[in-house]
Design an enzyme around this catalytic site. Structure first.
Site, PDB file in Angstrom:
ATOM      1  N   HIS A  55      15.203  51.642   7.535  1.00 34.98           N
ATOM      2  CA  HIS A  55      15.966  51.350   6.312  1.00 34.98           C
ATOM      3  C   HIS A  55      17.236  52.193   6.263  1.00 34.98           C
ATOM      4  O   HIS A  55      17.193  53.391   6.044  1.00 34.98           O
ATOM      5  CB  HIS A  55      15.100  51.631   5.074  1.00 34.98           C
ATOM      6  N   HIS A  57      21.786  51.872   5.422  1.00 37.13           N
ATOM      7  CA  HIS A  57      22.920  51.062   4.926  1.00 37.13           C
ATOM      8  C   HIS A  57      24.155  51.425   5.732  1.00 37.13           C
ATOM      9  O   HIS A  57      24.885  52.352   5.374  1.00 37.13           O
ATOM     10  CB  HIS A  57      23.171  51.331   3.442  1.00 37.13           C
ATOM     11  N   GLN A 151      23.497  43.953  -3.179  1.00 38.45           N
ATOM     12  CA  GLN A 151      23.460  45.266  -3.838  1.00 38.45           C
ATOM     13  C   GLN A 151      23.666  45.178  -5.345  1.00 38.45           C
ATOM     14  O   GLN A 151      23.101  45.955  -6.100  1.00 38.45           O
ATOM     15  CB  GLN A 151      24.503  46.196  -3.226  1.00 38.45           C
ATOM     16  N   HIS A 209      14.530  45.615  -1.607  1.00 42.13           N
ATOM     17  CA  HIS A 209      14.583  46.876  -2.349  1.00 42.13           C
ATOM     18  C   HIS A 209      13.736  46.625  -3.592  1.00 42.13           C
ATOM     19  O   HIS A 209      14.139  45.880  -4.479  1.00 42.13           O
ATOM     20  CB  HIS A 209      16.016  47.193  -2.776  1.00 42.13           C
ATOM     21  N   GLU A 212      12.791  50.378  -7.075  1.00 42.94           N
ATOM     22  CA  GLU A 212      13.398  51.691  -6.804  1.00 42.94           C
ATOM     23  C   GLU A 212      13.816  52.284  -8.149  1.00 42.94           C
ATOM     24  O   GLU A 212      14.996  52.370  -8.497  1.00 42.94           O
ATOM     25  CB  GLU A 212      14.596  51.568  -5.857  1.00 42.94           C
ATOM     26  N   ASP A 308      17.992  55.680   5.019  1.00 44.57           N
ATOM     27  CA  ASP A 308      18.643  55.046   3.871  1.00 44.57           C
ATOM     28  C   ASP A 308      20.144  55.312   3.805  1.00 44.57           C
ATOM     29  O   ASP A 308      20.941  54.392   3.882  1.00 44.57           O
ATOM     30  CB  ASP A 308      17.953  55.458   2.561  1.00 44.57           C
TER      31      ASP A 308
HETATM   32 ZN   LIG Z   1      18.388  51.050   0.511  1.00 43.97          ZN
END
Ligand SMILES: [Zn+2]
Length: 419
Positions: A55, A57, A151, A209, A212, A308
């Site tokens: 995971h 970005h 996102q 996701h 979270e 991440d």
């Molecule tokens: Zn993430």
């Protein structure tokens, strides 16, 4: 033909210490194997399969100091708001350069498999275009999977669902989602349903996701799990983060874990990032932000770790070092019995490979590509205790890099005299 000798092979229980490689593939593992043109003595060091960052970005990397990127509250939600501004100035060249630098940083620390989420809430799909190109260019040296990730929401961002579909047509590997960010629970649920529909329609993997947040009422993981169980695609699905699952009560958690076992769904936790972002509205005690990693692992549910963020508006100090992620993760999750310490490298290796659905070409086994790392330690326990460096990363039998072994056993004058 190449022969790696004097290796301590992770998970190999029969004392085999030699690996024979021909044309990039492992052809034999054992002892007293036939001679080869090139023999490499690994000095009894631990050999593990490459690290998997399940995971990441890569479109966000190194933007933490960009104009407008400063996240003063340190929350997930401010990070999203800051990225909204930062991404407006993103160009293809800039996205490409930063992603390459991020991949290089990860590879230099032993990662060979990366699942990257790429924000597709962007009419130009700049980050996606850069990433699709890089994925192909680097294919032989690092395996990259791309998640079409909204996102700013699948529905909270107007047309987000259409951008995801477009990204899948362009070649993204997985469908993403962010249900806890949608504006109402019903809309979050609608986004989870749409994620599963799109995965079915285009034959893609899923990585959402999911929950979270510290809000214990955020339970989208329940719907995601149920839907993929009905479709029989649990093993092709990942729930990332699931932070709120660390705050739910046990009666709910154990019922759900029984269902996770049945579906075979994968979980990815991001220990450093969520320890930093979550619990921000708690006074004391403050929550750790981590899902139930230990209990999942104990109950045979596949769980792995990811970095991440590398230097982005959500978390400034990520550097692609999966040993550091493991170190933080086992502390936060209280994974520390000797038995667990002997096996916990799984959380950044085999378990990640299972999440990525690449097990058919992953692991130190005959017939598989000769992809592995040499760590500066002799046992799994010492590797974890010393946070061992990666001395070499080997891909298809060739070095991606190798570096000299720093010694932990330097002699300090004071101690020599005292003895
Ligand atoms: Zn993430």
């Amino acid at each position: 033909m190449k022969k790696f000798t004097n290796a301590r092979i992770y998970r190999q229980h029969d004392h085999a210490s030699e690996i024979l490689v021909d044309k990039g593939v492992i052809t034999q593992i054992g002892t007293n194997l036939p001679e080869a043109d090139e023999e490499i003595d690994l000095g009894g060091r631990l050999v593990v399969p490459p690290y998997v960052d399940a995971h990441l970005h890569l479109d966000y990397v190194y933007t933490a100091r960009n104009e407008g990127a400063t996240n003063t509250s340190g929350t997930l939600f401010e990070g999203i708001a800051r990225w909204h501004d930062v991404k407006k100035t993103q160009t293809l060249e800039d996205a490409r350069e930063r992603a390459l630098k991020g991949i290089e940083e990860e590879v230099s620390k032993g990662v060979q498999f990366i699942r990257t989420h790429i924000d597709v809430d962007d009419p130009k799909l700049t980050g996606l275009k850069a990433m699709l190109e890089i994925r192909e260019q680097l294919r032989d040296n690092v395996t990259i999977q791309i998640v079409a990730f909204p996102q700013e929401g699948m529905y909270a961002y107007k047309g987000g669902d259409e951008m995801i579909e477009e990204a899948l047509k362009m070649g993204a590997d997985c469908v993403g989602g962010i249900p806890h960010f949608e504006w109402a629970r019903e809309i979050g649920e609608k986004s989870v349903r749409r994620t599963v529909e799109l995965a079915e329609k285009y034959g893609k993997l899923i990585d959402v996701h999911c929950d979270e947040t510290d809000d214990v009422m955020s339970r989208f993981v329940e719907l995601l799990n149920a839907l993929v169980m009905i479709e029989g695609i649990g093993a092709r699905t990942t729930a990332s983060h699931t932070c709120s699952f660390g705050s739910v009560d046990n009666a709910y958690a154990y019922r759900m874990m029984g269902l996770f076992q049945k579906s075979g769904m994968n979980f990815t936790a991001n220990p450093t990032e969520n320890a930093y972002l979550q619990g921000r509205q708690d006074s004391y005690p403050k929550r750790r932000g981590l899902t139930r990693v230990k209990e999942m692992w104990e109950n045979g549910i596949n769980v792995c770790f990811g970095q991440d963020s590398i230097n982005d508006p959500w978390y400034p100090v990520g550097n692609g070092n999966m040993m550091n992620i493991l170190d933080n993760g086992i502390h936060l999750a209280q994974i520390m019995s000797f038995d667990e310490l002997d096996r916990c490298l799984d959380l950044i290796t085999y378990n990640g490979a299972k999440t990525l659905n690449v097990e058919d070409r992953y692991g130190i086994e005959v017939g598989k590509p000769a992809n592995f790392l040499v760590l500066n330690a002799n046992t799994p326990f010492e590797a974890v205790r010393q946070r061992a460096d990666v001395l070499a990363s080997i891909r298809n039998g060739e070095y991606l890099f190798k570096r000299p072994a720093p010694s932990y056993e330097i002699e300090i004058d004071l101690f020599r005299k005292t003895r």
